[in-house]
Design a protein around this motif. Sequence first.
Motif, PDB file in Angstrom:
ATOM      1  N   ILE A 108     -80.877  95.719  -0.911  1.00  0.00           N
ATOM      2  CA  ILE A 108     -79.834  95.267   0.020  1.00  0.00           C
ATOM      3  C   ILE A 108     -80.193  95.635   1.451  1.00  0.00           C
ATOM      4  N   ASP A 109     -80.775  96.823   1.646  1.00  0.00           N
ATOM      5  CA  ASP A 109     -81.212  97.213   2.983  1.00  0.00           C
ATOM      6  C   ASP A 109     -82.363  96.332   3.472  1.00  0.00           C
ATOM      7  N   SER A 110     -83.180  95.860   2.544  1.00  0.00           N
ATOM      8  CA  SER A 110     -84.360  95.079   2.930  1.00  0.00           C
ATOM      9  C   SER A 110     -84.054  93.592   3.090  1.00  0.00           C
ATOM     10  N   PHE A 111     -83.247  93.026   2.187  1.00  0.00           N
ATOM     11  CA  PHE A 111     -83.073  91.574   2.141  1.00  0.00           C
ATOM     12  C   PHE A 111     -81.696  91.098   2.608  1.00  0.00           C
ATOM     13  N   GLY A 112     -80.793  92.029   2.859  1.00  0.00           N
ATOM     14  CA  GLY A 112     -79.495  91.634   3.373  1.00  0.00           C
ATOM     15  C   GLY A 112     -78.388  91.758   2.352  1.00  0.00           C
ATOM     16  N   ARG A 113     -77.147  91.910   2.863  1.00  0.00           N
ATOM     17  CA  ARG A 113     -75.994  92.151   1.999  1.00  0.00           C
ATOM     18  C   ARG A 113     -75.421  90.861   1.413  1.00  0.00           C
ATOM     19  N   ARG A 114     -75.285  89.836   2.241  1.00  0.00           N
ATOM     20  CA  ARG A 114     -74.546  88.642   1.852  1.00  0.00           C
ATOM     21  C   ARG A 114     -75.146  87.952   0.637  1.00  0.00           C
ATOM     22  N   VAL A 115     -76.448  87.700   0.680  1.00  0.00           N
ATOM     23  CA  VAL A 115     -77.075  86.941  -0.400  1.00  0.00           C
ATOM     24  C   VAL A 115     -77.004  87.705  -1.725  1.00  0.00           C
ATOM     25  N   ALA A 142     -76.981 103.455   9.609  1.00  0.00           N
ATOM     26  CA  ALA A 142     -76.721 102.045   9.299  1.00  0.00           C
ATOM     27  C   ALA A 142     -77.837 101.398   8.483  1.00  0.00           C
ATOM     28  N   PRO A 143     -79.119 101.639   8.780  1.00  0.00           N
ATOM     29  CA  PRO A 143     -80.168 100.985   7.983  1.00  0.00           C
ATOM     30  C   PRO A 143     -80.292 101.518   6.558  1.00  0.00           C
ATOM     31  N   ARG A 144     -79.544 102.594   6.248  1.00  0.00           N
ATOM     32  CA  ARG A 144     -79.638 103.194   4.911  1.00  0.00           C
ATOM     33  C   ARG A 144     -78.330 103.092   4.133  1.00  0.00           C
ATOM     34  N   ARG A 145     -77.400 102.268   4.606  1.00  0.00           N
ATOM     35  CA  ARG A 145     -76.111 102.170   3.910  1.00  0.00           C
ATOM     36  C   ARG A 145     -76.244 101.528   2.540  1.00  0.00           C
ATOM     37  N   GLY A 146     -77.150 100.597   2.379  1.00  0.00           N
ATOM     38  CA  GLY A 146     -77.358  99.999   1.067  1.00  0.00           C
ATOM     39  C   GLY A 146     -77.846 101.021   0.067  1.00  0.00           C
ATOM     40  N   LEU A 147     -78.851 101.804   0.442  1.00  0.00           N
ATOM     41  CA  LEU A 147     -79.375 102.844  -0.444  1.00  0.00           C
ATOM     42  C   LEU A 147     -78.302 103.876  -0.756  1.00  0.00           C
TER      43      LEU A 147
END
Length: 402
Positions: free
Chosen positions: A78-85, A338-343
């Motif tokens: 999610i951090d690499s490819f984006g949240r929406r998709v 912010a760049p690590r919120r997915g992880l």
Amino acid sequence: MTMLPDARENPVWRDSRAVALLMAATLTVMANATISPALPGLQQLFAEDPNAALMTRLLVPAPSLSIALLAPLIGLAIDSFGRRVLLLTGIILFVSSGSAGLYLPDLTTIFISRIVLGVAVALIMTSQTALIGDYFTGESRKALTGLQVSARNFGGLLFILLAGWVASMSPRYAFGVYGLAVLILPLIWMVIKEPQRDLPGKSGGAAANLGMQRAWRLQFGSLVVLQALTNMLFFIMPTQLPFFLDARGYGGAAMTGATLSVLMLTGGIMALFYTRIQSLIGYAGIFPLGYTAMAAGFLLIVSSPLALLTFAGAASIGAGYALVSPTFVALTLNLAPAPRRGLAGGILTASVFIGQFCSPLLSTPVVLGFGYDGMFLGAAIFLVALSAAAGISTLLGASRFH
């Protein structure tokens, strides 16, 4: 990065993005248990399978395994490819894998579809948590973390009741409840846009980034462990309560269902007041209050044979859990860069289901050794200890979260 104004200026429930994320939240935590009412019917339906008794029981916890194992990796994606998709992918996968039991030919293939359902839930929960951090800040973010718990409780209760009704016609129909998730896809598609994010390593110098990483990782790790322990204790209710009530002479699924319904309803209602309560007592007060309420609930359940006190105990546990649960998300979003919120969201999601999975594995030996009374009393004592430790720890670090 897109941020929402303060909740006092623009209430969070008026934001279409918040509504979409809350609707997605209804699909998550109780996804495992949705088919619980259909389990006896599924065992009869596949009675020719020599492993039917075991396989039908494994259908409920099966998604937890894939969530616990894959959520951190999904967070990195999610951090690499984006949240929406990946949120949209998760919902589509939720519909297709969740409803697959309508037509799959045997328990083995249904079990595999449940593993895939866990991947879908991990995608939804992790991307949703990251989007809350990306879209909202301050009071709006705090309000949404509480509303998220309410959405999960009320959504789970609705889906389980609906599954119980349709399962009375055919056990396979319970899987069709997952297909209702397709109704929220158009809203997600229209209102959830990929937020602009700073890529790792592009904000500030390397030394500053390294210092920031060291500062937040230790505190975040403590939250992860604490959340796993919290969910391990909370899941004593759905995993051990039916057997405890049976030992007390209540018996029957109706008493268990009523008690768990009280727990979920109380939790959903309490979570609606999370922002107001947190504003009054702060994060340093939320953990002691929540854990004390949970401890009191376990004591009420074990202290009297009266059904009324069993309901009161379940209500207290549900209310306490509804206070501490959104706090983990709120503090994580405050801590994580912010760049690590997915992880961070992925690891936090994994800790929920690790706690759920470990709960019966650890509580059952305690029951065998000390009985149900000993197990519930032990849980209450442990929660009192957590209340004191978490309160002191959060108080010492309170300046970090304001």
